[in-house]
Design a protein around this motif. Sequence first.
Motif, mmCIF file in Angstrom:
data_model
loop_
_atom_site.group_PDB
_atom_site.id
_atom_site.type_symbol
_atom_site.label_atom_id
_atom_site.label_comp_id
_atom_site.label_asym_id
_atom_site.label_seq_id
_atom_site.Cartn_x
_atom_site.Cartn_y
_atom_site.Cartn_z
ATOM 1 N N LEU A 201 0.138 -9.053 5.171
ATOM 2 C CA LEU A 201 1.474 -8.972 4.587
ATOM 3 C C LEU A 201 1.806 -10.180 3.725
ATOM 4 O O LEU A 201 2.586 -10.058 2.781
ATOM 5 N N HIS A 202 1.234 -11.341 4.018
ATOM 6 C CA HIS A 202 1.482 -12.460 3.118
ATOM 7 C C HIS A 202 0.746 -12.268 1.805
ATOM 8 O O HIS A 202 1.271 -12.598 0.731
ATOM 9 N N ASN A 203 -0.455 -11.712 1.851
ATOM 10 C CA ASN A 203 -1.165 -11.399 0.610
ATOM 11 C C ASN A 203 -0.380 -10.390 -0.222
ATOM 12 O O ASN A 203 -0.291 -10.523 -1.449
ATOM 13 N N LEU A 204 0.161 -9.385 0.432
ATOM 14 C CA LEU A 204 0.974 -8.396 -0.273
ATOM 15 C C LEU A 204 2.210 -9.055 -0.876
ATOM 16 O O LEU A 204 2.546 -8.820 -2.050
ATOM 17 N N HIS A 205 2.879 -9.890 -0.092
ATOM 18 C CA HIS A 205 4.067 -10.602 -0.574
ATOM 19 C C HIS A 205 3.718 -11.494 -1.762
ATOM 20 O O HIS A 205 4.435 -11.515 -2.777
ATOM 21 N N ALA A 206 2.597 -12.215 -1.667
ATOM 22 C CA ALA A 206 2.209 -13.128 -2.739
ATOM 23 C C ALA A 206 1.895 -12.369 -4.019
ATOM 24 O O ALA A 206 2.370 -12.732 -5.108
ATOM 25 N N ASN A 207 1.106 -11.316 -3.932
ATOM 26 C CA ASN A 207 0.747 -10.553 -5.133
ATOM 27 C C ASN A 207 1.971 -9.911 -5.767
ATOM 28 O O ASN A 207 2.102 -9.864 -7.000
ATOM 29 N N ALA A 208 2.871 -9.385 -4.921
ATOM 30 C CA ALA A 208 4.081 -8.759 -5.458
ATOM 31 C C ALA A 208 4.939 -9.790 -6.190
ATOM 32 O O ALA A 208 5.463 -9.523 -7.289
ATOM 33 N N ARG A 209 5.077 -10.972 -5.605
ATOM 34 C CA ARG A 209 5.850 -12.041 -6.257
ATOM 35 C C ARG A 209 5.142 -12.530 -7.516
ATOM 36 O O ARG A 209 5.776 -12.774 -8.553
#
Length: 308
Positions: free
Chosen positions: A189-197
């Motif tokens: 979920l942090h990878n998802l959050h980072a890529n989305a940001r």
Amino acid sequence: MRRRVRRVRGLTMTRPGTFRDRVGLGWRRELAAGILTHLDRIDVVEVIADDYFDALAAEVRALATLAVQVPLLLHGVGLGLASAAPVDEARLRRMARLCAAVHPERWSEHLAFVRAGGVEIGHLAAPPRTPETIEGAVRNVARARAVVGAPPLCENVATLIDPPGSTCDEATWLAAILEQSGAPLLLDLHNLHANARNFGYDPLAVIARLDLARVGAIHIAGGRLIAAPGRESEGDMRILDDHLHDVPDPVYELLTEVAARAPGPLTVILERDGRYPPMAELLAQLDAARGAIERGRHRQADPQGRRF
């Protein structure tokens, strides 16, 4: 509740639907004493498999003993599943031997590019998202399943640069690999959050497009803002997934959304790779994750409270 398990060539596979939501911590030598002291508050541990590929027999036996004390997952970092090039057979055999010795519940790897032509890049890079890398990843997952005896949980990776040459977005690419390979998902979920940001899209839209029945485990972690490579003068800031910081609130919010939609129990692992805070602070983050899951489960039980 007693966990019902079955053996799969060295792995101890927990049968779906027979265990509760769990929250645990990545095993690091610096955290070992704290983890062993607080197993009453840590449901599961995840061990970096590559650290034990060349370990002494006594170290592997100690790891097997740990797997008896607490549910254990093995996490690979060097296979490079997401590549048109074949997966590294030597590393696969090492993973198979370690699984046979330790009997983890599951094993996992990244959907990343790490080598070509015998050259190691030393980084979990996001490959171009194309039909070719989808096909390569599916072949590599099949080979991993054949050698190890069970498919890896496949993890989405973070990136600071949108892979050049891509012909599809991350959600489409990831979903295609999972569907065609039949592999479970390790949803970071942090990878998802980072890529989305970093690239300006809605992470909730990605969650909505994924088959959450495939989620075998979840990672949560923290990172920091840095200047985008090559664009420092423009003030373009992006999130670096460095695992050196506390889990930010948006990641807990994403965990709540997943818990609101996931049909099965969740296994959540907090990753921390340095700048270790006191164990009490890490345990507090595990409790925060439990709270996020509980909010999502409450929403799932009350459909009118769901966001999707």
